[in-house]
Design an enzyme around this catalytic site. Structure first.
Site, PDB file in Angstrom:
ATOM      1  N   LYS A   1     -81.812  36.365   5.408  1.00 54.53           N
ATOM      2  CA  LYS A   1     -82.090  36.581   3.938  1.00 54.53           C
ATOM      3  C   LYS A   1     -83.546  36.546   3.830  1.00 54.53           C
ATOM      4  O   LYS A   1     -84.330  36.205   4.790  1.00 54.53           O
ATOM      5  CB  LYS A   1     -81.469  35.380   3.049  1.00 54.53           C
ATOM      6  CG  LYS A   1     -81.127  35.899   1.682  1.00 54.53           C
ATOM      7  CD  LYS A   1     -79.910  36.634   1.658  1.00 54.53           C
ATOM      8  CE  LYS A   1     -79.688  36.953   0.304  1.00 54.53           C
ATOM      9  NZ  LYS A   1     -78.340  37.692   0.276  1.00 54.53           N
TER      10      LYS A   1
HETATM   11  P1  NAD Z   1     -78.600  41.881 -10.356  1.00 53.73           P
HETATM   12  O1  NAD Z   1     -79.936  41.362 -10.036  1.00 53.73           O
HETATM   13  O2  NAD Z   1     -78.047  43.270 -10.255  1.00 53.73           O
HETATM   14  O3  NAD Z   1     -77.927  41.026 -11.491  1.00 53.73           O
HETATM   15  C1  NAD Z   1     -77.927  39.476 -11.793  1.00 53.73           C
HETATM   16  C2  NAD Z   1     -77.155  39.165 -13.109  1.00 53.73           C
HETATM   17  O4  NAD Z   1     -77.471  37.639 -12.903  1.00 53.73           O
HETATM   18  C3  NAD Z   1     -78.202  39.840 -14.218  1.00 53.73           C
HETATM   19  O5  NAD Z   1     -77.368  40.319 -15.316  1.00 53.73           O
HETATM   20  C4  NAD Z   1     -78.962  38.598 -14.750  1.00 53.73           C
HETATM   21  O6  NAD Z   1     -79.271  38.745 -16.183  1.00 53.73           O
HETATM   22  C5  NAD Z   1     -77.740  37.505 -14.536  1.00 53.73           C
HETATM   23  N1  NAD Z   1     -78.572  36.265 -14.346  1.00 53.73           N
HETATM   24  C6  NAD Z   1     -79.757  36.022 -13.751  1.00 53.73           C
HETATM   25  N2  NAD Z   1     -80.139  34.698 -13.982  1.00 53.73           N
HETATM   26  C7  NAD Z   1     -79.181  34.043 -14.576  1.00 53.73           C
HETATM   27  C8  NAD Z   1     -78.763  33.095 -15.159  1.00 53.73           C
HETATM   28  N3  NAD Z   1     -79.677  32.053 -14.978  1.00 53.73           N
HETATM   29  N4  NAD Z   1     -78.010  32.809 -15.879  1.00 53.73           N
HETATM   30  C9  NAD Z   1     -76.957  33.750 -16.005  1.00 53.73           C
HETATM   31  N5  NAD Z   1     -77.252  34.850 -15.952  1.00 53.73           N
HETATM   32  C10 NAD Z   1     -78.127  35.011 -14.961  1.00 53.73           C
HETATM   33  O7  NAD Z   1     -77.947  40.910  -8.814  1.00 53.73           O
HETATM   34  P2  NAD Z   1     -76.510  41.196  -8.260  1.00 53.73           P
HETATM   35  O8  NAD Z   1     -76.762  42.279  -7.158  1.00 53.73           O
HETATM   36  O9  NAD Z   1     -75.380  41.673  -9.422  1.00 53.73           O
HETATM   37  O10 NAD Z   1     -76.220  40.027  -7.638  1.00 53.73           O
HETATM   38  C11 NAD Z   1     -75.546  38.774  -8.418  1.00 53.73           C
HETATM   39  C12 NAD Z   1     -75.162  37.777  -7.208  1.00 53.73           C
HETATM   40  O11 NAD Z   1     -74.442  38.216  -6.378  1.00 53.73           O
HETATM   41  C13 NAD Z   1     -76.246  37.073  -6.609  1.00 53.73           C
HETATM   42  O12 NAD Z   1     -75.900  35.576  -6.395  1.00 53.73           O
HETATM   43  C14 NAD Z   1     -76.193  37.664  -5.225  1.00 53.73           C
HETATM   44  O13 NAD Z   1     -76.672  36.867  -4.105  1.00 53.73           O
HETATM   45  C15 NAD Z   1     -74.800  38.027  -5.153  1.00 53.73           C
HETATM   46  N6  NAD Z   1     -74.282  39.003  -4.321  1.00 53.73           N
HETATM   47  C16 NAD Z   1     -74.700  40.274  -4.341  1.00 53.73           C
HETATM   48  C17 NAD Z   1     -74.429  41.286  -3.489  1.00 53.73           C
HETATM   49  C18 NAD Z   1     -74.834  42.823  -3.915  1.00 53.73           C
HETATM   50  O14 NAD Z   1     -74.193  43.627  -2.929  1.00 53.73           O
HETATM   51  N7  NAD Z   1     -75.452  43.042  -4.759  1.00 53.73           N
HETATM   52  C19 NAD Z   1     -73.480  41.052  -2.274  1.00 53.73           C
HETATM   53  C20 NAD Z   1     -73.129  39.606  -2.236  1.00 53.73           C
HETATM   54  C21 NAD Z   1     -73.543  38.660  -3.216  1.00 53.73           C
END
Ligand code: NAD
Length: 411
Positions: free
Chosen positions: A105
């Site tokens: 990561k």
């Molecule tokens: P992103 O940046 O597209 O979206 C993040 C979202 O979370 C946004 O809507 C933001 O407003 C919200 N957010 C941020 N801080 C917050 C808080 N304190 N309280 C409430 N909402 C909050 O990110 P993503 O790609 O959708 O990833 C979201 C989660 O999923 C992360 O933990 C990431 O590690 C995990 N994840 C993502 C992927 C991927 O393929 N994108 C894969 C596995 C895991």
């Protein structure tokens, strides 16, 4: 009382499984300590000519089963401890769904919403220059995470290829035009929806009767909402970092997305405005945290009302909250299974880049669901066999596979 760090939380969750597997101290050390961790300084010129200096990180956790693989996060609170824990999770995730990768990561502690596109490009390309020697299509392959997207990956691909030659397989999650896999953008959200459906069937919840609250309406939250809606699920609450909306009769995710595109916020219509804490405490059947780690911890665990929690984010439930909620009989679908669709389709993209032969998105999603289904069956079987939680069962399978590779290769 001081709060546990991300790594302490994660290692505490593993401890029960380590004990059950009777691991030696040296094995525990090999499994919890990263193989390598690097911090780099990234100075860039920002608009107006000033200089700003950022910190970038890459933690490579374990490569017993294949090259390091894991996302890059751009977030102001990112630090080495959090990156270490997230890298470790990638190792377990890849092992659980049985793909030939280890875990890594990285990212930059920066608020990407406060930078313009050319500043982000300069920052990303500088990061790639500094980390370049550590990366490689058979060594370490980054992907998007919070605050990064397919554009970020295209910049890394370009910068890396300048120095090392044309290498699309150096990153996954690229735009389709430059070697991305059809279906990668949707994969994590669709995979979470698929896991939700499977566990509902397993525990006897009727999808058409359940209500769901989703924290986070980014890449994962959006595609999750799309897929759940197509499955006939009622979504009653959605939030972002500034707060969210609630409607007991159900929310239309597409309308919310349109509000967000127009105004930057998801507020609108007759939906009630709620805080992020309200969202987590919503009266609903299934709660899906899809934003940050430790969203559910000691401060709010007693107020969680849902029967099931599906971990779309990585580590959204702290160790202490996990113990409490399990004790209350809540079903927790662990992150390493629930959100594994992302790394799975990243693997498909890597394979397609190496072969220079591309699949249709239907084929990608079909293959993803087949693999996720197999992992789901293994976890459910193991949980029954060991009389354990789904989380412990998932960790047990993953740890056994990684350990076996470590011993076979003679680390
Ligand atoms: P992103 O940046 O597209 O979206 C993040 C979202 O979370 C946004 O809507 C933001 O407003 C919200 N957010 C941020 N801080 C917050 C808080 N304190 N309280 C409430 N909402 C909050 O990110 P993503 O790609 O959708 O990833 C979201 C989660 O999923 C992360 O933990 C990431 O590690 C995990 N994840 C993502 C992927 C991927 O393929 N994108 C894969 C596995 C895991």
């Amino acid at each position: 009382m001081s709060k546990n760090t991300c790594c302490e939380n994660h290692n505490a969750l593993l401890e029960r499984v380590f004990k059950k597997l009777k691991l030696k101290d040296s094995e525990k050390q090999l499994l919890t300590e990263p193989f390598r961790e690097v911090r780099v300084q990234i100075p860039i010129r920002v608009e107006g000519g000033g200089l700003k200096v950022f910190s970038g990180y890459r933690v490579q956790h374990n490569q017993a089963r294949g090259p390091f693989k894991g996302g890059l996060r751009y977030h102001p609170s990112l630090n080495l401890d959090e990156t270490r824990a997230l890298a470790q999770i990638m190792t377990w995730k890849a092992a659980l769904i049985d793909i030939p990768f280890g875990g890594a990561k990285g990212g930059i502690s920066v608020d990407p919403t406060k930078m313009n596109k050319s500043e982000l490009e300069a920052l990303t390309k500088k990061f790639t220059q500094k980390m370049g020697p550590l990366l490689g299509k058979n060594t370490d392959i980054p992907a998007p995470d919070m605050g990064t997207n397919s554009q970020t990956m295209a910049w890394i691909f370009e910068e890396y290829s300048k120095r090392f030659g044309y290498t699309p397989s150096i990153v996954t999650g690229k735009p389709i035009e430059v070697g991305g896999a059809a279906g990668r953008t949707e994969a994590t959200g669709y995979g979470v929806a698929f896991a939700t459906r499977q566990f509902c069937e397993e525990v006897g919840l009727n999808l058409e009767e359940v209500s769901v609250a989703i924290q986070g309406f980014g890449n994962v939250g959006y595609y999750l909402a799309e897929r759940l809606t197509a499955m006939g699920v009622k979504i009653v609450a959605i939030s972002e970092d500034y707060g969210g909306v609630f409607n007991p009769d159900g929310l239309d995710y597409m309308t919310l997305w349109e509000y967000k595109e127009k105004t930057g916020k998801i507020y609108g219509g007759r939906n009630k405005k709620i805080s992020n804490d309200d969202l987590l405490e919503t009266e609903c059947d299934i709660l899906i945290p899809a934003a940050m780690e430790n969203a559910i911890d000691a401060h709010n665990m007693k107020k969680i009302k849902s029967k099931m929690i599906v971990e779309a984010a990585n580590m959204p439930v702290s160790f202490c909250a996990n113990e409490y909620l399990e004790g209350k009989g809540k079903i927790i679908v662990p992150d390493i299974l629930a959100n594994a669709g992302g790394i799975l389709v990243s693997y498909f993209e890597w394979v397609q880049n190496k072969q220079q032969f591309y699949w249709e998105s239907e084929e990608t999603i079909e293959r993803m669901e087949k693999k996720l289904h197999k992992a789901f069956k293994n976890v459910v079987f193991r949980a029954k066999q060991d009389s354990s939680s789904y989380r412990d069962a998932a960790f047990t399978i993953a740890i056994e596979r990684v350990l076996s590779a470590i011993h076979l290769r003679g680390f």
